[in-house]
Design a protein around this motif. Sequence first.
Motif, short mmCIF file in Angstrom:
data_model
loop_
_atom_site.label_atom_id
_atom_site.label_comp_id
_atom_site.label_asym_id
_atom_site.label_seq_id
_atom_site.Cartn_x
_atom_site.Cartn_y
_atom_site.Cartn_z
N MET A 137 0.84 -1.21 0.00
CA MET A 137 0.00 0.00 0.00
C MET A 137 0.87 1.25 0.00
O MET A 137 1.68 1.47 0.89
CB MET A 137 -0.94 0.02 1.21
CG MET A 137 -1.91 1.19 1.18
SD MET A 137 -3.10 1.18 2.55
CE MET A 137 -4.07 -0.27 2.16
N GLU A 138 0.66 2.10 -1.00
CA GLU A 138 1.41 3.34 -1.10
C GLU A 138 0.96 4.33 -0.03
O GLU A 138 -0.14 4.25 0.48
CB GLU A 138 1.28 3.95 -2.50
CG GLU A 138 -0.11 4.40 -2.89
CD GLU A 138 -1.04 3.31 -3.39
OE1 GLU A 138 -2.09 3.65 -3.94
OE2 GLU A 138 -0.72 2.11 -3.20
N TRP A 139 1.85 5.28 0.30
CA TRP A 139 1.57 6.25 1.35
C TRP A 139 0.29 7.03 1.07
O TRP A 139 -0.50 7.31 1.98
CB TRP A 139 2.72 7.24 1.48
CG TRP A 139 3.97 6.75 2.14
CD1 TRP A 139 5.22 6.74 1.61
CD2 TRP A 139 4.10 6.21 3.47
NE1 TRP A 139 6.13 6.23 2.52
CE2 TRP A 139 5.47 5.90 3.67
CE3 TRP A 139 3.21 5.96 4.51
CZ2 TRP A 139 5.96 5.37 4.86
CZ3 TRP A 139 3.69 5.42 5.70
CH2 TRP A 139 5.05 5.13 5.86
N GLU A 140 0.09 7.42 -0.18
CA GLU A 140 -1.06 8.27 -0.52
C GLU A 140 -2.38 7.60 -0.14
O GLU A 140 -3.26 8.22 0.47
CB GLU A 140 -1.05 8.62 -2.02
CG GLU A 140 0.05 9.57 -2.43
CD GLU A 140 1.42 8.90 -2.54
OE1 GLU A 140 2.43 9.62 -2.66
OE2 GLU A 140 1.50 7.65 -2.50
N ARG A 141 -2.52 6.35 -0.51
CA ARG A 141 -3.75 5.64 -0.16
C ARG A 141 -3.87 5.48 1.35
O ARG A 141 -4.95 5.61 1.93
CB ARG A 141 -3.77 4.26 -0.83
CG ARG A 141 -5.12 3.59 -0.74
CD ARG A 141 -5.21 2.19 -1.31
NE ARG A 141 -4.13 1.74 -2.18
CZ ARG A 141 -4.02 0.50 -2.63
NH1 ARG A 141 -4.94 -0.40 -2.30
NH2 ARG A 141 -3.02 0.14 -3.40
N ALA A 142 -2.76 5.22 2.00
CA ALA A 142 -2.77 4.98 3.44
C ALA A 142 -3.23 6.20 4.23
O ALA A 142 -3.87 6.07 5.28
CB ALA A 142 -1.39 4.54 3.91
N THR A 143 -2.92 7.41 3.74
CA THR A 143 -3.34 8.61 4.47
C THR A 143 -4.85 8.78 4.48
O THR A 143 -5.38 9.53 5.30
CB THR A 143 -2.71 9.89 3.88
OG1 THR A 143 -3.08 10.01 2.51
CG2 THR A 143 -1.20 9.88 4.02
N ILE A 296 -7.40 -1.75 1.06
CA ILE A 296 -6.57 -2.68 0.29
C ILE A 296 -7.18 -2.94 -1.08
O ILE A 296 -6.47 -3.09 -2.08
CB ILE A 296 -6.38 -4.00 1.07
CG1 ILE A 296 -5.50 -3.76 2.30
CG2 ILE A 296 -5.78 -5.09 0.19
CD1 ILE A 296 -5.42 -4.93 3.26
N ASP A 297 -8.51 -2.95 -1.15
CA ASP A 297 -9.21 -3.21 -2.41
C ASP A 297 -9.77 -1.94 -3.05
O ASP A 297 -10.66 -2.01 -3.90
CB ASP A 297 -10.34 -4.21 -2.18
CG ASP A 297 -9.82 -5.59 -1.82
OD1 ASP A 297 -8.84 -6.02 -2.44
OD2 ASP A 297 -10.37 -6.22 -0.89
N LEU A 298 -9.25 -0.78 -2.64
CA LEU A 298 -9.68 0.49 -3.22
C LEU A 298 -8.46 1.29 -3.69
O LEU A 298 -8.14 2.35 -3.14
CB LEU A 298 -10.48 1.32 -2.21
CG LEU A 298 -11.94 0.96 -1.96
CD1 LEU A 298 -12.51 1.84 -0.86
CD2 LEU A 298 -12.77 1.09 -3.23
N PRO A 299 -7.75 0.83 -4.71
CA PRO A 299 -6.58 1.57 -5.19
C PRO A 299 -6.93 2.97 -5.68
O PRO A 299 -6.08 3.86 -5.70
CB PRO A 299 -6.04 0.69 -6.33
CG PRO A 299 -7.20 -0.16 -6.74
CD PRO A 299 -7.99 -0.40 -5.51
N GLU A 300 -8.21 3.18 -6.05
CA GLU A 300 -8.63 4.49 -6.53
C GLU A 300 -8.60 5.57 -5.46
O GLU A 300 -8.71 6.76 -5.75
CB GLU A 300 -10.04 4.42 -7.14
CG GLU A 300 -11.14 3.94 -6.22
CD GLU A 300 -11.41 2.44 -6.31
OE1 GLU A 300 -12.58 2.04 -6.23
OE2 GLU A 300 -10.43 1.68 -6.45
N LEU A 301 -8.43 5.17 -4.20
CA LEU A 301 -8.31 6.16 -3.13
C LEU A 301 -7.16 7.13 -3.40
O LEU A 301 -7.26 8.33 -3.12
CB LEU A 301 -8.05 5.46 -1.79
CG LEU A 301 -9.23 4.77 -1.09
CD1 LEU A 301 -8.74 4.08 0.17
CD2 LEU A 301 -10.33 5.75 -0.76
N SER A 302 -6.08 6.63 -3.95
CA SER A 302 -4.90 7.47 -4.18
C SER A 302 -5.20 8.65 -5.09
O SER A 302 -4.53 9.69 -5.00
CB SER A 302 -3.76 6.64 -4.77
OG SER A 302 -3.33 5.66 -3.86
N SER A 303 -6.20 8.50 -5.97
CA SER A 303 -6.52 9.59 -6.90
C SER A 303 -7.06 10.82 -6.19
O SER A 303 -7.08 11.92 -6.77
CB SER A 303 -7.54 9.10 -7.94
OG SER A 303 -8.80 8.83 -7.32
#
Length: 348
Positions: A137-143, A296-303
């Motif tokens: 998980m990248e930092w951006e999504r984690a925030t 974990i199943d929402l990679p679009e969060l990073s956008s």
Amino acid sequence: MKALVWTDNEILEYREVEEPQIKKNNDVKIKIYGTGICGTDLNVLKGKLRAVPNMIMGHESVGVVVEIGEDVKNVSVGDRVVIDPTQFCGKCYYCRKGLTCYCEDFDAWQLGIGSHGTFGEYYVGEDRFVYKLPDSMEWERATLIEPLSCVLSVIEKANIKPEDSVLVLGCGPIGLLVQMIARKLARITVATEISSFRTEAARKITNYVYHPQELTLEEIYRINQGRKFDVIFDAIGNQLDWAYPLIEKGGRLVPMGFDDTYEFKIKPFELLSKGITIIGTGEAHHMMEKALSCAIDLPELSSLITEKVLLENFDTAFNNLMGFDPATNERKEITSIKTILVSAPSGI
């Protein structure tokens, strides 16, 4: 270390403060990667919420564990983690009932409001409020895990059904997260927004997006099978007067955005006769584990992360999110969805 402190003069100041140290056996010391600017932070600056003076603000944070107390077992030095800022004593009447967001000492436990937060280089807190991140998980999504936990708590209480129509007022980060989840659950999801920048972001997520003046009853009936909305989320915090006429019989009205200055007048008889429910959710009850699994199943969060700014350049970051010029009070275009204040140049 350097940190953003809410001063006695009610301004945010970047200043030198004492670096926090481990004091208890269950403490964890974290080097902060970055902290998202939350609507709560903005509302403190706008005077809609109160923070204790001389507190380090910030709470939507991720970082790396650099030291642990001798009793800590759930994380190790070097682990990437997310911090749960909705903290509680665990001993009072409400905590022992599992209603931790109604803790009798709630305000004193809240990061960035009543206790030192994460707009700084380091944070020290109890291990029970720290969660390990997956390596992938990248930092951006984690925030966004913490705001997602707030949204999941509200979505749970709203009890959205597959046949429901949902209206979300506001397309800031919380509003967009509500739309992201509601779109997976409801028949139709509609949003309102006055910012053209945020409107474009919402168009990638939800079924329909309108300027509030364009969402007439005629238009609602056209897109929604001749009915009003089953569930309305006010992610702005002061729009219930506007939203109430748009709720269907048997519908649920959900206030979300925090604005301590707003009041809403209602006739109880209408609630009884139309079967309308107003859902007060408070903060999240133990939702971080669920939010972490969901993320974990929402990679679009990073956008939703549209800007990363050094902590020392906080003025620019906050101004881009305020929606008005603090000097003149004139409205201006918002040019970011979610901004992360990072603690070191390597984070950008």
